[in-house]
Scaffold this motif. Structure first.
Motif, PDB file in Angstrom:
ATOM      1  N   ALA A   1      43.640  44.572  46.466  1.00 19.15           N
ATOM      2  CA  ALA A   1      42.878  42.991  46.088  1.00 19.15           C
ATOM      3  C   ALA A   1      42.820  43.570  44.978  1.00 19.15           C
ATOM      4  O   ALA A   1      42.783  42.433  44.216  1.00 19.15           O
ATOM      5  CB  ALA A   1      41.529  43.194  46.818  1.00 19.15           C
ATOM      6  N   ALA A   2      42.546  44.357  44.573  1.00 16.11           N
ATOM      7  CA  ALA A   2      42.500  44.910  42.417  1.00 16.11           C
ATOM      8  C   ALA A   2      43.077  44.156  41.867  1.00 16.11           C
ATOM      9  O   ALA A   2      43.562  44.177  41.083  1.00 16.11           O
ATOM     10  CB  ALA A   2      42.292  46.093  42.609  1.00 16.11           C
ATOM     11  N   ALA A   3      44.294  44.750  41.760  1.00 17.90           N
ATOM     12  CA  ALA A   3      45.963  44.690  41.702  1.00 17.90           C
ATOM     13  C   ALA A   3      45.940  42.700  41.650  1.00 17.90           C
ATOM     14  O   ALA A   3      46.321  42.217  40.200  1.00 17.90           O
ATOM     15  CB  ALA A   3      46.651  45.035  42.123  1.00 17.90           C
ATOM     16  N   GLY A   4      45.670  42.682  43.281  1.00 16.63           N
ATOM     17  CA  GLY A   4      45.485  41.215  42.714  1.00 16.63           C
ATOM     18  C   GLY A   4      44.781  40.317  42.305  1.00 16.63           C
ATOM     19  O   GLY A   4      45.346  39.115  41.302  1.00 16.63           O
ATOM     20  N   ILE A   5      43.926  40.497  41.635  1.00 12.32           N
ATOM     21  CA  ILE A   5      42.412  40.168  41.172  1.00 12.32           C
ATOM     22  C   ILE A   5      42.813  40.273  39.661  1.00 12.32           C
ATOM     23  O   ILE A   5      42.683  39.233  38.877  1.00 12.32           O
ATOM     24  CB  ILE A   5      41.179  40.881  41.291  1.00 12.32           C
ATOM     25  CG1 ILE A   5      40.783  40.548  42.880  1.00 12.32           C
ATOM     26  CG2 ILE A   5      39.495  40.027  40.417  1.00 12.32           C
ATOM     27  CD1 ILE A   5      39.740  40.735  43.236  1.00 12.32           C
TER      28      ILE A   5
ATOM     29  N   TRP B   1      35.030  42.843  40.654  1.00  7.89           N
ATOM     30  CA  TRP B   1      34.277  44.128  41.309  1.00  7.89           C
ATOM     31  C   TRP B   1      33.216  44.121  43.001  1.00  7.89           C
ATOM     32  O   TRP B   1      33.104  44.558  43.877  1.00  7.89           O
ATOM     33  CB  TRP B   1      33.232  45.083  40.157  1.00  7.89           C
ATOM     34  CG  TRP B   1      34.036  45.356  39.357  1.00  7.89           C
ATOM     35  CD1 TRP B   1      34.174  45.615  38.247  1.00  7.89           C
ATOM     36  CD2 TRP B   1      35.006  46.728  39.453  1.00  7.89           C
ATOM     37  NE1 TRP B   1      34.892  46.472  37.500  1.00  7.89           N
ATOM     38  CE2 TRP B   1      35.368  47.336  38.458  1.00  7.89           C
ATOM     39  CE3 TRP B   1      34.234  47.163  40.837  1.00  7.89           C
ATOM     40  CZ2 TRP B   1      36.304  48.818  38.369  1.00  7.89           C
ATOM     41  CZ3 TRP B   1      35.101  48.712  40.559  1.00  7.89           C
ATOM     42  CH2 TRP B   1      35.850  49.049  39.855  1.00  7.89           C
ATOM     43  N   VAL B   2      32.840  42.660  42.765  1.00  6.49           N
ATOM     44  CA  VAL B   2      31.593  42.395  43.336  1.00  6.49           C
ATOM     45  C   VAL B   2      33.001  42.412  44.701  1.00  6.49           C
ATOM     46  O   VAL B   2      32.486  42.283  46.167  1.00  6.49           O
ATOM     47  CB  VAL B   2      30.756  40.958  43.258  1.00  6.49           C
ATOM     48  CG1 VAL B   2      30.271  40.553  44.556  1.00  6.49           C
ATOM     49  CG2 VAL B   2      29.867  41.344  41.916  1.00  6.49           C
TER      50      VAL B   2
ATOM     51  N   VAL C   1      50.325  36.616  44.464  1.00 10.14           N
ATOM     52  CA  VAL C   1      50.526  36.782  45.483  1.00 10.14           C
ATOM     53  C   VAL C   1      51.033  37.527  46.326  1.00 10.14           C
ATOM     54  O   VAL C   1      50.596  37.702  48.126  1.00 10.14           O
ATOM     55  CB  VAL C   1      51.614  35.104  45.682  1.00 10.14           C
ATOM     56  CG1 VAL C   1      52.082  34.932  47.012  1.00 10.14           C
ATOM     57  CG2 VAL C   1      52.274  34.005  45.093  1.00 10.14           C
ATOM     58  N   VAL C   2      51.845  38.825  46.243  1.00 14.83           N
ATOM     59  CA  VAL C   2      51.886  39.384  47.017  1.00 14.83           C
ATOM     60  C   VAL C   2      50.898  40.293  47.249  1.00 14.83           C
ATOM     61  O   VAL C   2      50.716  40.730  48.395  1.00 14.83           O
ATOM     62  CB  VAL C   2      53.487  40.120  45.624  1.00 14.83           C
ATOM     63  CG1 VAL C   2      53.471  41.651  47.190  1.00 14.83           C
ATOM     64  CG2 VAL C   2      54.718  39.624  46.219  1.00 14.83           C
ATOM     65  N   ALA C   3      50.196  40.453  46.402  1.00 16.69           N
ATOM     66  CA  ALA C   3      49.042  41.146  46.450  1.00 16.69           C
ATOM     67  C   ALA C   3      48.146  40.632  47.362  1.00 16.69           C
ATOM     68  O   ALA C   3      47.452  41.565  48.465  1.00 16.69           O
ATOM     69  CB  ALA C   3      47.537  41.434  45.134  1.00 16.69           C
TER      70      ALA C   3
END
Length: 289
Positions: A33-37, A259-260, A162-164
């Motif tokens: 999720a962090a990578a995607g964001i 972060w939220v 998209v992958v993340a």
């Protein structure tokens, strides 16, 4: 059943393995999720910074002709509608940019450095007008749109986003499957106890609530084990990326909203585990009565 009803279902400790499985899954989900964001924010920042930006390049070898064509191109595009700004790039700035590769020779006045003109465009129609004006005023010049030059990078960042997102969705689905299997195993292990509870008047919903509480406790344990290391890794990687001095990599940040979002993931995992456990137990109990 008055003190702590969940103790009735605590005889089989094998279910605690679910906590470790969920911890690993949550760890990977937070990283994905962090990578995607981060990549989504970088793609947006890249598109915003390059939108409407173009550079006119006059690379004629003859310095006199180069200066003449650069001046003609600047005069031709400066007054066009849709051109917010047109300014030549100072030779000193070009020498500074070439310094890491050419060293002291970058400041040599005899070095044939192309003349560059930065242009800010309002829309695609303005880009077409600028290209036509440059062709007429300076046949040896060309116009490079920044967005076209880095279109591949933008596509890559979008693909990574998209992958993340797909990884996060798959991990949430896998979490539901793990909880479902754990609930089924618990139901089979405590079949005799559940029959006694039914004989004493307990309903399916009451029994399901006991399983839900136990599985929720396991999910909370897994969330605690997996969330803190994951958030620490994200913070460490963010600090390293921010210190690299790369304009593009510095955009790969989470921001306050990001972060939220990743901080809320452990709570989402626990809520998902509790809901799936309740629905699964009620459904299985209803199918066996």
């Amino acid at each position: 059943m008055s003190a702590d009803p969940t103790r009735i279902l605590d005889a089989a400790r094998g279910g605690r393995a679910m906590a470790w499985v969920l911890a690993i899954m949550l760890f990977l989900t937070v990283l994905a999720a962090a990578a995607g964001i981060g990549t989504a924010r970088a793609a947006g920042a890249l598109a915003s910074s390059l939108e409407g930006r173009a550079t006119i390049v006059v690379a004629t070898a003859d310095p006199l002709r180069r200066d003449r064509e650069a001046a003609a191109a600047l005069a031709a595009v400066a007054a066009l509608p849709g051109v917010a700004r047109a300014a030549p790039v100072p030779r000193a700035e070009l020498a500074r940019l070439l310094g890491p590769w050419l060293g002291a020779e970058a400041g040599n006045a005899d070095l044939p450095i192309p003349a560059l003109i930065d242009v800010d465009l309002a829309d695609d129609a303005a880009a077409a007008r600028v290209a036509a004006a440059v062709r007429r005023a300076a046949p040896g010049a060309r116009i490079d749109r920044h967005g076209d030059a880095l279109a591949g990078v933008a596509t890559l960042l979008t693909s990574l986003t998209v992958v993340a997102a797909a990884v996060v969705a798959l991990m949430l689905a896998a979490t539901s499957a793990v909880v479902l299997l754990s609930a089924r195993a618990g139901l089979d292990a405590h079949r005799a106890t559940i029959d006694v509870m039914h004989g004493l008047g307990a309903t399916d919903v009451q029994v399901a609530r006991l399983f839900q509480r136990r599985l929720a406790r396991d999910a909370i344990l897994g969330a605690v084990i997996g969330a803190f290391p994951a958030l620490a890794v994200v913070a460490l990687l963010g600090a390293q990326v921010g210190g690299m001095g790369s304009a593009l990599l510095e955009q790969v940040t989470l921001g306050s909203a990001g972060w939220v979002a990743i901080t809320a993931l452990p709570f989402v995992f626990v809520a998902l585990a509790a809901w799936v456990a309740r629905r699964a137990i009620v459904t299985m109990l209803g199918g066996t009565l």
